[in-house]
Design a protein around this motif. Structure first.
Motif, PDB file in Angstrom:
ATOM      1  N   ILE A 146       2.387 117.215 -29.353  1.00 22.36           N
ATOM      2  CA  ILE A 146       2.262 116.412 -27.937  1.00 22.36           C
ATOM      3  C   ILE A 146       2.873 115.028 -27.989  1.00 22.36           C
ATOM      4  CG2 ILE A 146       1.336 116.228 -26.033  1.00 22.36           C
ATOM      5  CD1 ILE A 146      -0.317 118.414 -26.507  1.00 22.36           C
ATOM      6  N   LEU A 162       5.967 113.046 -26.265  1.00 17.82           N
ATOM      7  CA  LEU A 162       5.501 112.606 -24.920  1.00 17.82           C
ATOM      8  C   LEU A 162       6.306 111.074 -24.761  1.00 17.82           C
ATOM      9  CD1 LEU A 162       4.422 112.930 -21.970  1.00 17.82           C
ATOM     10  CD2 LEU A 162       1.992 111.954 -23.976  1.00 17.82           C
ATOM     11  N   CYS A 196      10.021 111.260 -24.120  1.00 15.37           N
ATOM     12  CA  CYS A 196      10.363 111.357 -22.553  1.00 15.37           C
ATOM     13  C   CYS A 196       9.663 110.194 -22.153  1.00 15.37           C
ATOM     14  CB  CYS A 196       9.070 112.371 -22.696  1.00 15.37           C
ATOM     15  SG  CYS A 196      10.593 113.987 -22.912  1.00 15.37           S
ATOM     16  N   VAL A 224       2.643 110.364 -17.721  1.00 16.42           N
ATOM     17  CA  VAL A 224       2.141 110.687 -19.396  1.00 16.42           C
ATOM     18  C   VAL A 224       0.050 110.422 -19.656  1.00 16.42           C
ATOM     19  CG1 VAL A 224       1.266 108.583 -20.855  1.00 16.42           C
ATOM     20  CG2 VAL A 224       3.963 108.898 -19.623  1.00 16.42           C
ATOM     21  N   PHE A 233      -0.628 114.585 -19.450  1.00 15.96           N
ATOM     22  CA  PHE A 233      -0.573 114.391 -21.134  1.00 15.96           C
ATOM     23  C   PHE A 233      -1.604 113.755 -22.404  1.00 15.96           C
ATOM     24  CE2 PHE A 233       3.488 114.752 -19.112  1.00 15.96           C
ATOM     25  CZ  PHE A 233       3.233 116.420 -19.692  1.00 15.96           C
ATOM     26  N   LEU A 279       7.853 119.956 -24.425  1.00 12.56           N
ATOM     27  CA  LEU A 279       8.158 118.648 -24.742  1.00 12.56           C
ATOM     28  C   LEU A 279       9.509 118.049 -25.594  1.00 12.56           C
ATOM     29  CD1 LEU A 279       4.292 117.428 -24.247  1.00 12.56           C
ATOM     30  CD2 LEU A 279       6.330 116.871 -23.280  1.00 12.56           C
TER      31      LEU A 279
END
Length: 284
Positions: free
Chosen positions: A143, A147, A150, A161, A164, A261
């Motif tokens: 993850i 993340l 991104c 953010v 997550f 993701l």
């Protein structure tokens, strides 16, 4: 080196024809035999895929292409002609996949024997590093790295953010504890290959993980005969004395976070929105 040269040098067969099969994949003819020649997308990609295929195929539970040869750039594999999906093949595949998962792995995040720590899923790098438990592995190596990519691309706001990050902090509450499973790792519909003798799995991103991960991938992009696959899987898991834990379907969005993701980091756009929806849909 091109596909023709790769097959002749690595497999030792004289090539009589080469046909492009999409992306970096070629069908190469050698007399009466056809093989697949696949060019790696980056460092360690061919080694990772070869190790994954051998690991997944060693038990014979699920059919995978035989690896003929590979080097740092090319992977030469068995070619399996495709055919149309059937309910019977799907149910058998589901039962076989349940058995394969229960063959286990060295740990959560562990690479296949002989496989590199730095591997690939499609065109995206993917790290297989053994962790003490699945929540730690999934947060640290599935993850958070994507993340961050991104976020650097401004695909998520600071508040998004945080959605997550908070989920990563409570994965131990969300996840159903299980021993590490032997995962294909990229079991989307395009890697479920329907053949005359049943279903084969191709293009693995194999590692030790949570078996609900492969089931979530099967549901992400519309796999053919999905209900029959899942029904067969449930029967197979029950027969092996390891039924899926209650509520596993509620946890599907959690296991889909990684591929969403990863796709968002590579392709952007709608995948970022899907990932955020999945994070918000995680069980409370």
């Amino acid at each position: 080196m091109n596909a023709r040269d790769a097959v002749e040098r690595l497999y030792g067969r004289q090539v009589t024809g080469v046909r492009h099969w999409g992306g970096s994949i070629f069908l190469v003819s050698s007399g009466n035999e056809t093989v697949v020649a696949k060019q790696g997308v980056g460092p360690g990609a061919t080694t990772a895929e070869a190790a994954g295929l051998r690991w997944l195929g060693e038990s014979g539970d699920v059919s995978v292409p035989r690896v003929h040869a590979h080097d740092d750039e090319w992977l030469i594999m068995q070619y399996v002609p495709p055919t149309s999906p059937t309910a019977e093949a799907a149910e058998t595949f589901g039962r076989n996949l349940a058995r394969l998962h229960l063959r286990g792995a060295e740990g959560f995040g562990s690479p296949p024997p002989g496989g590199p720590v730095d591997a690939w899923m499609g065109v995206a790098p993917m790290r297989n590093e053994t962790c003490p438990d699945w929540p730690s592995f999934y947060a640290q190596h599935r993850i958070l790295p994507y993340l961050r990519e991104c976020a650097d691309q401004k695909l998520f706001s600071a508040d998004e953010v945080e959605v997550f990050e908070k989920l990563c902090g409570r994965l131990k509450e969300v996840a159903e504890p299980e021993p590490p499973a032997r995962l294909h790792g990229d079991a989307w519909s395009g890697n479920v290959h329907w053949a005359r003798d049943g279903v084969w799995l191709i293009d693995p991103a194999a590692h030790g993980g949570h078996r609900e991960g492969d089931l979530a991938m099967l549901q992400l992009f519309g796999t053919s005969q999905l209900s029959h696959i899942l029904g067969g899987y449930a029967e197979g898991a029950q027969d092996e004395g390891a039924p899926l834990a209650a509520g596993w379907q509620d946890r599907v969005p959690v296991h889909q976070l990684f591929p969403l993701l990863m796709h968002a980091a590579v392709f952007g756009g709608g995948y970022a929105r899907q990932a955020l929806m999945a994070a918000r849909a995680a069980p409370r």
